[in-house]
Design an enzyme around this catalytic site. Structure first.
Site, PDB file in Angstrom:
ATOM      1  CG  ASP A   1      -8.816   0.700 -13.565  1.00 23.54           C
ATOM      2  OD1 ASP A   1      -9.094  -0.469 -13.244  1.00 23.54           O
ATOM      3  OD2 ASP A   1      -9.471   1.683 -13.178  1.00 23.54           O
TER       4      ASP A   1
ATOM      5  CE  LYS B   1      -8.240   5.519   4.293  1.00 21.01           C
ATOM      6  NZ  LYS B   1      -7.645   6.410   3.272  1.00 21.01           N
TER       7      LYS B   1
ATOM      8  CB  SER C   1      -5.054   3.185   2.019  1.00 17.97           C
ATOM      9  OG  SER C   1      -4.739   4.532   1.957  1.00 17.97           O
TER      10      SER C   1
END
Length: 530
Positions: A311, A325, A300
């Protein structure tokens, strides 16, 4: 975990625990309550059925339990993370995510049917009143609270209460002939998110974060500032076994590392509405090196942090593929003291990845994924991680990353089978080491009265005699022989960590265990020669 809880019996962190700790609080419905809850035939059918059972069914039936089963049945057909919270659980869940509760501030467990204080919370009401480690609490407000009939929940209810109310405790203390009496005023007790923050080397700091609750960012910021003042220009952020929490708190923490206007994540709801979150001018560690430690139980909000950094080509993710998740929940009251956490959107990392694992085969198969990973060999060899080329993404600097089921680390660290040995796991789960250490410590606490944490960390060693006594203790408790001959060094480390925890708190516990930790060793190798 914080005070008033059965903290020192180690718990097995199962994959299914992720059901309870979910992301929420970011999105709001724009529909009016009339529109959302207006009459329709589907709702009328359910209401009519409950009424028929209430008034016409031949036997007496608890319709509340039927409603609970119905709600759970409906949610089971949605996704694995839309969950129902019964009213008897809501306060505990709310406190856990709020980051504090009202109580007296002790860490305890039930030992031989009696409440034993492991440590009073430093600066808390019990600490100020004079409660000490090893005290046995036998009465609260005139009621005896020892014996098998008293569960932990019953004890917690006795000790917790309204803010600024008092509770009188009768305490048996070793060396005292009479019971001691303490009047303790209840106050706000923090549930710690930051379990440890210390310097590993002259320039590498370490922070262990166990959740993303309302108070977590303030704790994290305080810990980060402390480490920077001690010279930290690099940080190992340990998110192992961190099941997540509030998305907004994750964004605040990420903002400390990313330069201004970098995309943190974006969410998309049922109507296709996209909301983007960007880093702001705030951020005191944008120039520092960051290492995020993750494992298969990092979920999460933990994955939001790792995904945003990965990223944006910031930092290094170390460990094993995370849980997977990528759904966002919002908590909504159901009007009777219960609530539902309903999935209202999906989140995506800056490159556009959804890291949500598929759940098409039902919730049971979904939560058995850990064992599937174990059987496939993924936890011991990253070449066994299955990726789909259709879910391939590329970062601005050309790094290839994948969606579809967790964050794949930049540096893979296999599961340490010596630490995860079944016998050691069993010993830890049953709390035997904590119980044994408490008994050893309780023989003569004065031995450690003048021992500093630093001296204990550097010089204290668990002797072979202590290991033999633990073996005898274990055999007595199990009524059979449990062998750990091949793991004596690990047992010694675990005993020292438990002793450090009971003497000095959580930070000592993590610092001791981390002295022989594969992921920490990997981070140190990456910084070799600093």
């Amino acid at each position: 975990m914080a005070a008033d809880h059965k903290k020192y019996i180690p718990l097995c962190i199962g994959i299914a625990a992720a059901i309870g700790i979910l992301i929420g609080g970011k999105l709001n419905f724009t529909d009016s309550s009339d529109k959302l809850f207006g009459n329709n035939s589907k709702k009328d059918k359910l209401n009519r059925l409950i009424d028929y059972i209430d008034h016409e069914y031949v036997d007496e039936v608890n319709t509340d339990s039927i409603v609970d089963v119905t709600v759970n049945g409906i949610l089971d057909n949605l996704d694995p993370h839309s969950t129902y919270i019964p009213k008897e659980d809501l306060q505990r869940v709310t406190e856990n995510m709020k980051g504090d509760f009202v109580g007296i501030g002790i860490n305890f467990y039930t030992y031989k049917d009696t409440i034993v204080v492991i440590r009073p919370t430093e600066g808390g009401p019990s600490f100020k009143a004079g409660i000490k480690s090893g005290d046995r609490i036998v009465m609260a407000n005139g009621d005896s609270i020892f014996g098998r009939q008293w569960s932990n929940d019953d004890i917690v209810k006795k000790l917790k209460g309204e803010r600024n109310t008092k509770v009188n405790l009768k305490v048996r203390r070793k060396g005292e002939k009479e019971l001691l009496s303490f009047d303790i005023k209840r106050s706000d007790i923090p549930i710690k998110s930051v379990e440890a923050a210390y310097m590993v080397t002259d320039h590498l700091g370490y922070i262990k974060l166990n959740r993303f609750a309302e108070s977590s960012y303030k704790e994290f910021k305080k810990a980060l500032t402390k480490l920077q003042n001690q010279g930290a220009t690099k940080l190992a952020l340990d998110l192992r076994d961190n099941l997540g929490g509030y998305i907004g708190v994750a964004e605040q923490i990420i903002d400390e590392f990313l330069e201004d206007d970098k995309l943190i994540l974006f969410t998309k709801n049922k109507k296709g509405k996209i909301e983007k979150s960007y880093a702001t001018q705030r951020g005191d560690f944008e120039e520092g090196d960051i290492y995020v430690l993750m494992n298969e139980n990092s979920a999460s909000a933990s994955e939001i942090v790792a995904g945003a950094l990965q990223d944006n080509d910031k930092g290094t993710i170390v460990g094993r593929r995370s849980y997977g998740k990528g759904l966002v929940q919002r908590e909504m009251a159901l009007g009777d003291g219960s609530a539902v956490r309903l999935t209202v959107s999906r989140y995506y990392t800056p490159t556009g990845r959804s890291i949500q694992r598929p759940y098409d085969n039902g919730n049971k198969r979904y939560y058995e994924d850990y064992y599937k990973r174990l059987r496939s060999g993924e936890l011991s060899n990253d070449e066994n991680i299955k990726v789909a080329d259709s879910l391939r993404f590329v970062t601005p600097q050309g790094k290839v990353v994948y969606g579809g089921g967790g964050i794949i680390p930049d540096i893979f660290v296999p599961l340490d089978t010596s630490v995860q040995n079944e016998t050691l796991s069993y010993i830890e789960e049953r709390g035997y080491i904590s119980y044994f250490v408490f008994e050893e410590l309780d023989k003569d606490r004065d031995v450690y009265q003048d021992v500093s944490k630093e001296d204990f960390m550097k010089h204290f060693e668990v002797s072979d005699d202590v290991v033999i006594r633990f073996q005898d203790y274990l055999n007595f408790r199990e009524r059979t022989r449990v062998s750990f001959v091949a793991y004596h060094d690990q047992i010694k480390l675990m005993i020292k960590a438990a002793l450090g925890q009971q003497l000095f708190g959580d930070e000592a516990y993590h610092q001791i265990l981390n002295s022989s930790d594969d992921m920490i060793e990997e981070v140190l190798l990456l910084n070799k020669g600093e």
